[in-house]
Design a protein around this motif. Structure first.
Motif, PDB file in Angstrom:
ATOM      1  N   ILE A 117       0.867  -1.187   0.000  1.00 30.34           N
ATOM      2  CA  ILE A 117       0.000   0.000   0.000  1.00 30.34           C
ATOM      3  C   ILE A 117       0.897   1.228   0.000  1.00 30.34           C
ATOM      4  CG2 ILE A 117      -1.808   1.254   1.223  1.00 30.34           C
ATOM      5  CD1 ILE A 117      -2.646  -1.379   2.491  1.00 30.34           C
ATOM      6  N   SER A 118       0.553   2.176  -0.848  1.00 25.01           N
ATOM      7  CA  SER A 118       1.358   3.397  -0.943  1.00 25.01           C
ATOM      8  C   SER A 118       0.449   4.602  -1.048  1.00 25.01           C
ATOM      9  CB  SER A 118       2.302   3.347  -2.141  1.00 25.01           C
ATOM     10  OG  SER A 118       1.572   3.226  -3.350  1.00 25.01           O
ATOM     11  N   ALA A 119       0.904   5.701  -0.460  1.00 28.17           N
ATOM     12  CA  ALA A 119       0.194   6.974  -0.535  1.00 28.17           C
ATOM     13  C   ALA A 119       1.044   7.956  -1.329  1.00 28.17           C
ATOM     14  CB  ALA A 119      -0.076   7.526   0.861  1.00 28.17           C
ATOM     15  N   ASN A 120       0.378   8.703  -2.224  1.00 31.36           N
ATOM     16  CA  ASN A 120       1.090   9.638  -3.097  1.00 31.36           C
ATOM     17  C   ASN A 120       0.378  10.979  -3.076  1.00 31.36           C
ATOM     18  OD1 ASN A 120       2.922   7.516  -4.516  1.00 31.36           O
ATOM     19  ND2 ASN A 120       0.847   6.717  -4.781  1.00 31.36           N
ATOM     20  N   ALA A 121       1.141  12.011  -3.153  1.00 31.98           N
ATOM     21  CA  ALA A 121       0.598  13.372  -3.236  1.00 31.98           C
ATOM     22  C   ALA A 121       1.488  14.177  -4.165  1.00 31.98           C
ATOM     23  CB  ALA A 121       0.532  14.026  -1.865  1.00 31.98           C
ATOM     24  N   VAL A 122       0.830  14.848  -5.125  1.00 31.12           N
ATOM     25  CA  VAL A 122       1.549  15.671  -6.099  1.00 31.12           C
ATOM     26  C   VAL A 122       0.852  17.018  -6.173  1.00 31.12           C
ATOM     27  CG1 VAL A 122       2.308  15.885  -8.482  1.00 31.12           C
ATOM     28  CG2 VAL A 122       2.238  13.640  -7.408  1.00 31.12           C
ATOM     29  N   GLY A 123       1.605  18.070  -6.075  1.00 33.45           N
ATOM     30  CA  GLY A 123       1.064  19.423  -6.191  1.00 33.45           C
ATOM     31  C   GLY A 123       2.000  20.305  -6.984  1.00 33.45           C
ATOM     32  N   GLY A 124       1.439  21.344  -7.584  1.00 31.96           N
ATOM     33  CA  GLY A 124       2.295  22.227  -8.361  1.00 31.96           C
ATOM     34  C   GLY A 124       1.576  23.493  -8.778  1.00 31.96           C
ATOM     35  N   VAL A 148      -3.544  20.026  -6.985  1.00 32.10           N
ATOM     36  CA  VAL A 148      -3.069  19.058  -6.006  1.00 32.10           C
ATOM     37  C   VAL A 148      -3.803  17.738  -6.240  1.00 32.10           C
ATOM     38  CG1 VAL A 148      -2.863  18.445  -3.573  1.00 32.10           C
ATOM     39  CG2 VAL A 148      -2.562  20.822  -4.278  1.00 32.10           C
ATOM     40  N   THR A 149      -3.040  16.658  -6.317  1.00 31.68           N
ATOM     41  CA  THR A 149      -3.628  15.332  -6.503  1.00 31.68           C
ATOM     42  C   THR A 149      -3.076  14.408  -5.424  1.00 31.68           C
ATOM     43  OG1 THR A 149      -3.807  15.636  -8.885  1.00 31.68           O
ATOM     44  CG2 THR A 149      -3.895  13.374  -8.056  1.00 31.68           C
ATOM     45  N   ALA A 342      -8.283   8.124  -5.391  1.00 32.92           N
ATOM     46  CA  ALA A 342      -7.556   9.350  -5.691  1.00 32.92           C
ATOM     47  C   ALA A 342      -8.505  10.531  -5.634  1.00 32.92           C
ATOM     48  CB  ALA A 342      -6.905   9.270  -7.068  1.00 32.92           C
ATOM     49  N   THR A 343      -7.993  11.649  -5.198  1.00 33.19           N
ATOM     50  CA  THR A 343      -8.722  12.927  -5.200  1.00 33.19           C
ATOM     51  C   THR A 343      -7.815  13.992  -5.784  1.00 33.19           C
ATOM     52  OG1 THR A 343      -7.964  13.524  -2.982  1.00 33.19           O
ATOM     53  CG2 THR A 343     -10.020  12.292  -3.141  1.00 33.19           C
ATOM     54  N   GLY A 344      -8.432  15.011  -6.395  1.00 32.87           N
ATOM     55  CA  GLY A 344      -7.648  16.088  -6.978  1.00 32.87           C
ATOM     56  C   GLY A 344      -8.397  17.401  -6.925  1.00 32.87           C
ATOM     57  N   SER A 345      -7.692  18.468  -6.863  1.00 29.88           N
ATOM     58  CA  SER A 345      -8.270  19.814  -6.889  1.00 29.88           C
ATOM     59  C   SER A 345      -7.351  20.691  -7.710  1.00 29.88           C
ATOM     60  CB  SER A 345      -8.414  20.377  -5.469  1.00 29.88           C
ATOM     61  OG  SER A 345      -7.144  20.528  -4.855  1.00 29.88           O
ATOM     62  N   GLY A 346      -7.969  21.591  -8.480  1.00 28.32           N
ATOM     63  CA  GLY A 346      -7.184  22.482  -9.314  1.00 28.32           C
ATOM     64  C   GLY A 346      -7.897  23.809  -9.508  1.00 28.32           C
ATOM     65  N   SER A 347      -7.133  24.815  -9.866  1.00 20.82           N
ATOM     66  CA  SER A 347      -7.696  26.139 -10.126  1.00 20.82           C
ATOM     67  C   SER A 347      -6.933  26.771 -11.270  1.00 20.82           C
ATOM     68  CB  SER A 347      -7.601  27.022  -8.877  1.00 20.82           C
ATOM     69  OG  SER A 347      -6.248  27.247  -8.514  1.00 20.82           O
ATOM     70  N   PHE A 348      -7.659  27.618 -12.023  1.00 21.89           N
ATOM     71  CA  PHE A 348      -7.062  28.329 -13.156  1.00 21.89           C
ATOM     72  C   PHE A 348      -7.462  29.788 -13.054  1.00 21.89           C
ATOM     73  CE2 PHE A 348      -7.227  30.012 -17.484  1.00 21.89           C
ATOM     74  CZ  PHE A 348      -5.966  29.711 -17.929  1.00 21.89           C
ATOM     75  N   ASN A 349      -6.473  30.639 -13.144  1.00 23.40           N
ATOM     76  CA  ASN A 349      -6.726  32.079 -13.003  1.00 23.40           C
ATOM     77  C   ASN A 349      -6.039  32.810 -14.130  1.00 23.40           C
ATOM     78  OD1 ASN A 349      -5.461  34.823 -11.797  1.00 23.40           O
ATOM     79  ND2 ASN A 349      -7.508  34.472 -10.972  1.00 23.40           N
ATOM     80  N   GLN A 359     -12.924  20.123  -8.335  1.00 26.10           N
ATOM     81  CA  GLN A 359     -12.627  19.033  -7.409  1.00 26.10           C
ATOM     82  C   GLN A 359     -13.009  17.726  -8.075  1.00 26.10           C
ATOM     83  OE1 GLN A 359     -11.305  19.249  -4.362  1.00 26.10           O
ATOM     84  NE2 GLN A 359     -11.205  21.482  -4.232  1.00 26.10           N
ATOM     85  N   THR A 360     -12.098  16.708  -7.998  1.00 22.32           N
ATOM     86  CA  THR A 360     -12.363  15.406  -8.613  1.00 22.32           C
ATOM     87  C   THR A 360     -12.001  14.306  -7.630  1.00 22.32           C
ATOM     88  OG1 THR A 360     -10.154  15.292  -9.583  1.00 22.32           O
ATOM     89  CG2 THR A 360     -11.878  16.289 -10.926  1.00 22.32           C
ATOM     90  N   SER A 361     -12.622  13.144  -7.803  1.00 27.79           N
ATOM     91  CA  SER A 361     -12.298  11.962  -7.015  1.00 27.79           C
ATOM     92  C   SER A 361     -12.563  10.734  -7.867  1.00 27.79           C
ATOM     93  CB  SER A 361     -13.108  11.901  -5.718  1.00 27.79           C
ATOM     94  OG  SER A 361     -14.499  11.805  -6.015  1.00 27.79           O
ATOM     95  N   ALA A 362     -11.786   9.654  -7.566  1.00 29.19           N
ATOM     96  CA  ALA A 362     -11.935   8.433  -8.352  1.00 29.19           C
ATOM     97  C   ALA A 362     -11.549   7.229  -7.510  1.00 29.19           C
ATOM     98  CB  ALA A 362     -11.066   8.502  -9.614  1.00 29.19           C
ATOM     99  N   THR A 363     -12.196   6.104  -7.753  1.00 28.60           N
ATOM    100  CA  THR A 363     -11.859   4.834  -7.109  1.00 28.60           C
ATOM    101  C   THR A 363     -11.877   3.751  -8.166  1.00 28.60           C
ATOM    102  OG1 THR A 363     -14.173   4.388  -6.548  1.00 28.60           O
ATOM    103  CG2 THR A 363     -12.838   5.534  -4.897  1.00 28.60           C
ATOM    104  N   GLY A 364     -11.111   2.668  -7.916  1.00 21.56           N
ATOM    105  CA  GLY A 364     -11.082   1.589  -8.883  1.00 21.56           C
ATOM    106  C   GLY A 364     -10.423   0.345  -8.318  1.00 21.56           C
ATOM    107  N   VAL A 365     -10.852  -0.812  -8.793  1.00 24.16           N
ATOM    108  CA  VAL A 365     -10.281  -2.099  -8.427  1.00 24.16           C
ATOM    109  C   VAL A 365     -10.052  -2.886  -9.707  1.00 24.16           C
ATOM    110  CG1 VAL A 365     -10.578  -4.253  -7.180  1.00 24.16           C
ATOM    111  CG2 VAL A 365     -11.405  -2.117  -6.173  1.00 24.16           C
ATOM    112  N   LEU A 366      -8.840  -3.468  -9.820  1.00 20.51           N
ATOM    113  CA  LEU A 366      -8.474  -4.220 -11.014  1.00 20.51           C
ATOM    114  C   LEU A 366      -7.994  -5.605 -10.605  1.00 20.51           C
ATOM    115  CD1 LEU A 366      -6.419  -1.468 -12.881  1.00 20.51           C
ATOM    116  CD2 LEU A 366      -8.812  -2.080 -13.290  1.00 20.51           C
TER     117      LEU A 366
END
Length: 500
Positions: A117-124, A148-149, A342-349, A359-366
């Motif tokens: 199990i791993s947790a990841n966070a990416v922002g920019g 941010v994701t 996964a969840t994500g949020s973004g803004s554009f100005n 705001q976005t969110s997603a789940t999945g099982v493979l």
């Protein structure tokens, strides 16, 4: 930038000595920096007298561990010396660390059965300035995007046709071998201390013999002086007697030096400081039997079942066989399950416009399966290598068995030969004692010669030393037999082949 990096790499050569004939000096560089040094490259003079190859001392390496606690005035027996060695010798601690590392390797192999199990966070953030022509005027449009994701993913290998089980089995066999060799390290330590203990005892006996020989030589010298005073001796006889005394004194000095060396060997086997002063019991008077009858066939079969090196070699075979099973599993598919949240949020100005956010969110099982089809022969080579390791381990096991049996037979013969030598040396010492006493009495009474007296003195010395050496050899041989039979397992069984 490339030129700077290349310069730094080539400049690293300055960390080494300037030439093969000039000493390295720590002033050449500062630390491990790759930047050029402002100072010179050290002494490069050609005067050989000015060369100094000493190194700068480091106080940290001069710290010595404290010596073991000992009781002043106490005479330590062999079992007590073995106890001190077991607590202080670093070789057994190294073996213990190896056993711990092998045990941890088992845990690492077993952990592959669990999901990862791993947790990841990416922002920019990204800012852009774009020139825009409007009504003949150049303006700039500034835009800024932020996001941010974050995600939580897991992967679980469900089925691999026993590959992980084979790896765990191999790790367990390696751990078993490491544990066995840990006990073997203590057995070797017990034998090493026992051997050097008896050798030290023999060295002390040789000192006693040298001192007794010196007294005998002085007795001959006193008889020669007395005969000269009585008018029946000559100055030549006195000179010969004085020479014999000088030789005996030299032998005593040599014996004392050998005793000190044997004491240091004992401390080295114990793994304690060479400056430790401890009183050691003398085993020079240990009673020996005339002969020992050993049922070697039964002892060999029993010893092979408990010899650490034989057991460790057999465990290596089992680990290699498990490696073959792991290599075969590479040809079969693997089934896995994976998923994530996964969840994500973004803004554009953009300048002059309202900010846009999302705001976005997603789940999945493979669930999937992987089947290797072509790998350029890697799996085949791995399988052949694993099978080769099994064959090599089997051959090593056979050789280990043969070597173990050979060691037992040789050790048994050594015990028998040492006891026979001791009995012969005892008889020789008894005869040499009678010869010396008779030669000295005859010389004192004017019936013998100084040559016969000094020859008897030397013969008695040789006989006593031979007896002491045979005594020590018998004790060491008995200890070695116990060691090769796998019976030297505690401080109370260093030489169980001989009665106390």
């Amino acid at each position: 930038m490339a030129a700077l990096v290349a310069g730094c790499a080539s400049n690293a050569e300055s960390l080494a000595p300037a030439s093969p004939t000039q000493p390295w000096t720590p002033g050449n560089t500062s630390g491990s920096s790759l930047l050029p040094s402002k100072g010179g490259q050290g002494s490069t003079g050609t005067d050989a007298q000015a060369r100094d190859f000493s190194v700068l001392g480091n106080p940290a390496v001069a710290d010595m561990p404290p010596p073991p606690q000992t009781q002043a005035g106490k005479v330590y027996q062999l079992p007590e010396l073995i106890d001190i060695a077991a607590r202080n010798n670093p070789t057994t601690r190294v073996a213990w660390e190896h056993a711990r590392q092998s045990a941890l390797a088992v845990g690492i192999a077993e952990a592959t059965f669990l999901p990862s199990i791993s947790a990841n966070a990416v922002g920019g953030v990204q800012s852009t300035e774009t020139p825009v022509q409007a009504l003949g005027v150049q303006r700039y449009l500034d835009t800024t995007a932020r996001g941010v994701t974050s995600s939580l993913a897991f992967q679980w290998l469900l089925f691999d046709f026993g590959q992980r089980s084979a790896v765990v089995d191999a790790a367990k066999q390696v751990s078993l071998a490491a544990n066995v060799m840990f006990n073997a390290s203590h057995q070797r330590l017990i034998f090493s201390v026992t051997q050097t203990y008896y050798q030290y005892g023999a060295a002390r006996t040789r000192v006693d013999i040298a001192e007794q020989t010196l007294r005998n030589s002085r007795a001959i010298y006193a008889a020669a002086v007395q005969r000269e005073k009585g008018g029946i001796g000559t100055t030549v006889e006195v000179a010969q007697a004085r020479q014999q005394v000088a030789q005996s004194e030299l032998r005593r000095v040599v014996a004392q030096g050998q005793e000190q060396d044997a004491y240091q060997a004992l401390l080295g086997a114990m793994g304690v400081s060479p400056t430790l002063a401890i009183k050691v019991a003398n085993a020079g008077n240990r009673r020996l039997p005339s002969a020992v009858n050993l049922p070697m066939d039964d002892m060999i079969k029993l010893a092979l079942r408990r010899r650490p090196d034989v057991l460790a070699s057999y465990a290596t075979i089992k680990a290699s066989e498990a490696g073959v099973d792991a290599a075969k599993a590479d040809y079969l598919p693997k089934v896995f399950v994976a998923g994530g949240v996964a969840t994500g949020s973004g803004s554009f100005n953009a300048s002059g416009l309202p900010t846009i956010g999302q705001q976005t969110s997603a789940t999945g099982v493979l669930v999937g399966a992987t089947m290797p089809l072509f790998d350029g022969g890697v799996r085949s080579a791995n399988l052949r290598a694993a099978q080769s390791r099994v064959s090599a381990a089997q051959d090593i096991f056979k050789k280990t068995q043969q070597d173990a049996v050979r060691e037992m037979v040789v050790a048994s013969n050594a015990v028998r030969s040492a006891l026979q030598s001791y009995q012969a040396a005892t008889r020789l010492t008894e005869a040499a004692t009678i010869t010396y006493d008779a030669a000295l009495d005859a010389y004192r009474n004017g019936l013998g010669t100084i040559t016969a007296a000094t020859a008897a003195d030397t013969g008695l010395l040789d006989a006593r030393q031979a007896r002491a050496d045979a005594h020590m050899a018998a004790l060491v041989a008995a200890s070695n037999l116990a060691f090769v039979l796998g019976s030297m397992t505690s401080r109370d069984t260093p030489d169980l082949m001989l009665p106390r």
